[in-house]
Design a protein around this motif. Structure first.
Motif, PDB file in Angstrom:
ATOM      1  N   THR B  44      15.609 -16.065 -24.390  1.00  0.00           N
ATOM      2  CA  THR B  44      14.930 -16.586 -25.572  1.00  0.00           C
ATOM      3  C   THR B  44      15.975 -17.146 -26.523  1.00  0.00           C
ATOM      4  N   TYR B  57      17.333 -21.855 -36.799  1.00  0.00           N
ATOM      5  CA  TYR B  57      16.739 -20.686 -36.148  1.00  0.00           C
ATOM      6  C   TYR B  57      15.388 -21.023 -35.532  1.00  0.00           C
ATOM      7  N   GLU B  58      15.109 -20.367 -34.408  1.00  0.00           N
ATOM      8  CA  GLU B  58      13.816 -20.495 -33.760  1.00  0.00           C
ATOM      9  C   GLU B  58      12.807 -19.574 -34.440  1.00  0.00           C
ATOM     10  N   SER B  59      11.559 -19.868 -34.159  1.00  0.00           N
ATOM     11  CA  SER B  59      10.494 -19.045 -34.726  1.00  0.00           C
ATOM     12  C   SER B  59      10.670 -17.597 -34.304  1.00  0.00           C
ATOM     13  N   GLY B  60      10.585 -16.704 -35.273  1.00  0.00           N
ATOM     14  CA  GLY B  60      10.720 -15.279 -34.997  1.00  0.00           C
ATOM     15  C   GLY B  60      12.115 -14.737 -35.240  1.00  0.00           C
ATOM     16  N   PHE B  61      13.047 -15.610 -35.553  1.00  0.00           N
ATOM     17  CA  PHE B  61      14.423 -15.184 -35.824  1.00  0.00           C
ATOM     18  C   PHE B  61      14.825 -15.683 -37.213  1.00  0.00           C
ATOM     19  N   LYS B  65      18.792 -11.402 -40.410  1.00  0.00           N
ATOM     20  CA  LYS B  65      18.914 -10.491 -39.280  1.00  0.00           C
ATOM     21  C   LYS B  65      20.009 -10.953 -38.311  1.00  0.00           C
TER      22      LYS B  65
END
Lengths: 113, 115
Positions: B44, B57-61, B65
């Motif tokens: 991923t 950043y990709e979705s969910g990141f 973090k």
């Protein structure tokens, strides 16, 4: 969005059997297509690639043909060996410079002697 | 081709701590990417490391973090912050060259276990 679908594994074969791992994709335009292999405990290695329709990628006895009409890039090998046991990933790169690979879920191949 | 090294190769960390992973390439490359491979799963994409600017950043990141640095064309770092057991994964650095249309190469990965 673009995506890759691989056949579910694990695939279990005897040595010298014929191998097919199915891979289909969804993408706009003309993506490049790849197969990567991950041997146990090792990193990801490029196995073969094809960048346009009807191209055939080949390496180490493995082959895959870029079929735009069926949006497929199936991996085949005529006679597998125990050493081919690994996880195989189909991937695409969208037809846009600077974009990362999109991977399928991976197919585990186990070959026994 | 590109030869990629990552440090550390593996680590065991306590929850709540942070780990910085380094990626070094033997040549200047156009694009650098960070992926995560959770146990038994596919790869991923976390983010694209952009030289001289913030990572994409990709979705969910999110950056808080997974802060990323890329100070030059051969080096990048990924930090996994405030770790939890769900962050246990293999983290992979990946690069392309020649305008980003060439083969994408992968580092050996960093195996992270969070207790």
């Amino acid at each position: 969005g673009d995506s890759v679908t691989q056949m579910e594994g694990p695939v279990t074969l005897s040595e010298e059997a014929f191998l097919t791992i199915n891979c289909t994709y969804t993408a706009t335009g003309y993506p490049s297509l790849f197969w990567y292999v991950q041997y146990p405990g090792e990193g990801l290695q490029l196995l073969l690639k094809a960048t346009k329709a009807d191209d055939k990628g080949s390496n180490k006895g493995f082959e895959a043909t870029y079929r735009k009409e069926t949006t497929s890039f199936h991996l085949e090998k005529g006679s597998v060996q125990v050493s081919d046991s690994a996880v195989y990933f189909c991937a695409l790169r969208p037809n846009q410079a600077g974009t990362a690979l999109i991977f399928g879920k991976g197919t585990t191949l186990s070959v026994s002697s | 081709s590109a030869v990629i090294s990552q440090k550390p190769s593996r680590d065991i960390c306590q929850r709540g701590t942070s780990l910085t992973i380094q990626c070094q390439v033997d040549s200047q490359v156009t694009m650098m990417f960070w992926y995560r491979q959770q146990p038994g799963q596919s790869l991923t994409l976390i983010a694209t490391a952009n030289q001289g600017s913030e990572a994409t950043y990709e979705s969910g990141f999110v950056i808080d973090k997974f802060p990323i640095s890329r100070p030059n064309l051969t080096f990048s770092t990924l930090t996994v912050s405030n770790m939890s057991p769900e962050d246990s994964s293999i983290y992979l650095c990946s690069v392309t060259s020649a305008g980003g249309r060439e083969t994408q190469y992968f580092g050996p990965g960093t195996r992270l276990l969070v207790l």
